[in-house]
Design a protein around this motif. Structure first.
Motif, mmCIF file in Angstrom:
data_model
loop_
_atom_site.group_PDB
_atom_site.id
_atom_site.type_symbol
_atom_site.label_atom_id
_atom_site.label_comp_id
_atom_site.label_asym_id
_atom_site.label_seq_id
_atom_site.Cartn_x
_atom_site.Cartn_y
_atom_site.Cartn_z
ATOM 1 N N VAL A 1 0.851 -0.644 -0.291
ATOM 2 C CA VAL A 1 -0.082 0.158 0.006
ATOM 3 C C VAL A 1 1.204 1.197 0.011
ATOM 4 O O VAL A 1 0.649 2.514 -0.709
ATOM 5 C CB VAL A 1 -1.457 -0.184 1.405
ATOM 6 N N GLY A 2 1.920 1.308 0.640
ATOM 7 C CA GLY A 2 2.766 2.615 0.971
ATOM 8 C C GLY A 2 3.475 2.249 -0.389
ATOM 9 O O GLY A 2 3.669 3.842 -1.033
ATOM 10 N N GLU A 3 3.827 1.709 -1.017
ATOM 11 C CA GLU A 3 4.617 1.478 -2.254
ATOM 12 C C GLU A 3 3.198 2.470 -4.092
ATOM 13 O O GLU A 3 4.327 3.530 -4.495
ATOM 14 C CB GLU A 3 5.032 0.485 -2.848
ATOM 15 N N GLY A 4 1.952 1.800 -3.449
ATOM 16 C CA GLY A 4 1.451 2.319 -4.096
ATOM 17 C C GLY A 4 0.555 3.738 -4.134
ATOM 18 O O GLY A 4 0.829 4.233 -5.219
ATOM 19 N N LEU A 5 1.171 3.644 -2.484
ATOM 20 C CA LEU A 5 0.188 5.314 -2.491
ATOM 21 C C LEU A 5 1.723 6.482 -2.966
ATOM 22 O O LEU A 5 1.239 7.634 -3.545
ATOM 23 C CB LEU A 5 0.488 5.472 -0.532
ATOM 24 N N GLY A 6 2.644 5.970 -3.135
ATOM 25 C CA GLY A 6 4.374 6.893 -3.770
ATOM 26 C C GLY A 6 3.895 6.869 -4.648
ATOM 27 O O GLY A 6 3.890 7.855 -5.292
ATOM 28 N N LEU A 7 3.542 5.786 -5.782
ATOM 29 C CA LEU A 7 3.305 5.485 -6.722
ATOM 30 C C LEU A 7 2.421 6.592 -7.664
ATOM 31 O O LEU A 7 2.910 7.763 -8.534
ATOM 32 C CB LEU A 7 2.913 4.602 -7.488
ATOM 33 N N VAL A 8 1.494 6.594 -6.549
ATOM 34 C CA VAL A 8 -0.041 7.944 -7.374
ATOM 35 C C VAL A 8 0.780 9.248 -6.832
ATOM 36 O O VAL A 8 0.424 9.941 -7.650
ATOM 37 C CB VAL A 8 -1.190 6.975 -6.564
ATOM 38 N N MET A 9 1.037 9.269 -6.248
ATOM 39 C CA MET A 9 1.720 10.642 -5.241
ATOM 40 C C MET A 9 2.487 11.325 -6.533
ATOM 41 O O MET A 9 2.766 12.570 -6.821
ATOM 42 C CB MET A 9 1.917 10.637 -4.233
ATOM 43 N N VAL A 10 3.395 10.713 -7.094
ATOM 44 C CA VAL A 10 4.775 11.081 -7.725
ATOM 45 C C VAL A 10 4.169 11.473 -9.780
ATOM 46 O O VAL A 10 3.854 12.383 -10.267
ATOM 47 C CB VAL A 10 5.820 9.939 -8.614
ATOM 48 N N ILE A 11 3.190 10.053 -9.467
ATOM 49 C CA ILE A 11 2.239 10.345 -11.088
ATOM 50 C C ILE A 11 1.242 11.339 -11.169
ATOM 51 O O ILE A 11 0.984 11.414 -12.420
ATOM 52 C CB ILE A 11 2.324 8.879 -11.716
#
Length: 423
Positions: free
Chosen positions: A120-130
């Motif tokens: 979930v942390g990886e996914g949140l970081g990805l979404v924030m970047v893109i």
């Protein structure tokens, strides 16, 4: 779309010159996108090992992989809208930091709940970047390069996910999945240092307003681009995502099919760059999209035909993925033309991301359902061609403001003139 306010926010220290392109910032943001996308390809490549170590059943494994799409589909527009208050530069920093922490936490996880929390942390970081990188790229690129940079952004996904799919398996064989996760954290930390050095934390910060949020929904251009992106994502992932399993059914080994899938994903990137170059040279955005759609409609028949030899199916898939890359580059450029520098910039990219995520979630099941209920091959290809046709229709009906990528929006900066809401 909300108006571009004049003097609504004060320029912050470190803001870039809106008349010049900061190539260091462009490189940092592109790198951030690649690292973010690597969380998708890397997770898929590591999944067989994780299933063995943690005893994941097929349902849990599917949820593990789909976390990123679910986050984007559920909250893309809201996260993008709120990110404008935080500042797009800060959001990229926090996103990369979240990936670093999540990767390190995942490497230390010794239970399934810990592994899922890290995902979930990886996914949140990805979404924030893109969500933050595209509008920020419009800020750090000068007017003469804005169309080129906006179009090139689409390459982040095939490059990041494709390279991860190629490199993670040998990394796991060498240092284990925990070591591969730590290596990914180190890579993300390195890109974070580049971003800290070259990318301004924010040019202008603005409070998230309801008018800015609603502005994205009121813009026909943004809505058409959102639907087109969702349809594109649905058909692309349905073809490329299901390809390895289809090739295994044709007699290819699992390892060979995975390698082919990664290569097919990667060849999408050069076409993204080609589309960006064509737009930069003045090619009409509409015709770039139509060219990509025409190529997809022709090549998809060879990919989906189970009666063709494996070599022909692979060649068709490579051709399909390549020509498909023209579409996202043009759509991103069109979005930048109508939203960059407005109070709706964050909500607009969030809405498009949400549409893309919904398409990714629905596309593969749709094609599988058609194959099960009707027949594999021609029936599935016909459905995919219909989706391609709808994307082409979107390009034709896109309002003029969305097609004028040659008239890029000014970057966010204090005192920029107000712009009427685009149609």
């Amino acid at each position: 779309m909300a108006r571009r306010p004049g003097g609504a926010g004060a320029p912050l220290p470190g803001a870039i010159d809106p008349g010049r392109t900061s190539w260091g910032a462009v490189a940092g943001l592109m790198g951030a996108g690649v690292v973010a996308a690597a969380q998708i390809g890397g997770a898929a490549a590591a999944l067989p090992v994780l299933q063995e170590d943690f005893g994941l059943d097929s349902t849990t494994a599917a949820w593990y992989l789909s976390t990123v799409s679910a986050l984007g589909a559920a909250g893309g527009v809201l996260l993008g809208w709120l990110g404008q208050t935080l500042g797009f530069g800060r959001q990229v920093r926090f996103g990369l930091a979240a990936i670093v922490v999540a990767d390190l936490g995942g490497a230390l996880a010794d239970s399934l709940p810990g592994l899922l929390v890290a995902r979930v942390g990886e996914g949140l970081g990805l979404v924030m970047v893109i969500l933050a990188a595209p509008p920020l790229l419009s800020e750090v690129a000068g007017p003469e390069h804005r169309r080129l940079v906006a179009g090139a952004w689409g390459a982040y996904m095939p490059v990041g996910s494709g390279l991860a799919a190629l490199l993670v398996p040998p990394a796991i064989a060498l240092v284990g999945w925990q070591g591969a996760s730590v290596a990914d954290a180190c890579l993300a930390a390195g890109v974070l240092l580049v971003v800290l050095r070259w990318v301004p934390s924010a040019a202008v910060r603005r409070r998230a307003s309801v008018d800015g949020l609603l502005g994205a929904f009121r813009s026909p251009s943004v809505l058409i681009i959102t639907v087109a992106f969702g349809l594109y994502a649905a058909q692309y992932l349905a073809v490329v995502g299901l390809l390895p399993a289809a090739l295994v059914g044709n007699g290819l080994s699992v390892a060979a099919a995975g390698l082919v899938g990664a290569v097919v994903f990667l060849v999408n990137a050069p076409a993204n760059l080609l589309g960006a170059f064509l737009l930069h040279r003045g090619a009409p955005l509409r015709w770039v999209i139509l060219a990509g759609c025409a190529g997809m409609a022709v090549t998809v028949w060879g990919v989906m035909d189970p009666g063709l030899p494996t070599n022909l199916r692979v060649a068709s898939a490579i051709a399909f993925s390549f020509v498909a890359g023209l579409v996202p580059s043009a759509l991103f450029a069109g979005l930048a033309a109508v939203s960059a520098g407005t109070d709706s910039a964050g909500a607009a990219i969030g809405l498009v991301t949400q549409g893309s995520a919904v398409g990714q979630l629905l596309g593969p099941p749709l094609v599988v359902t058609v194959g099960t209920a009707v027949a594999t091959g021609a029936a599935q290809s016909a459905v995919l061609v219909c989706l391609t046709g709808l994307v082409a229709v979107g390009a034709v009906v896109l309002p003029r403001a969305g097609r004028q990528g040659s008239q890029p929006s000014p970057a966010l900066s204090g005192g920029s003139p107000a712009r009427p809401s685009p149609r």
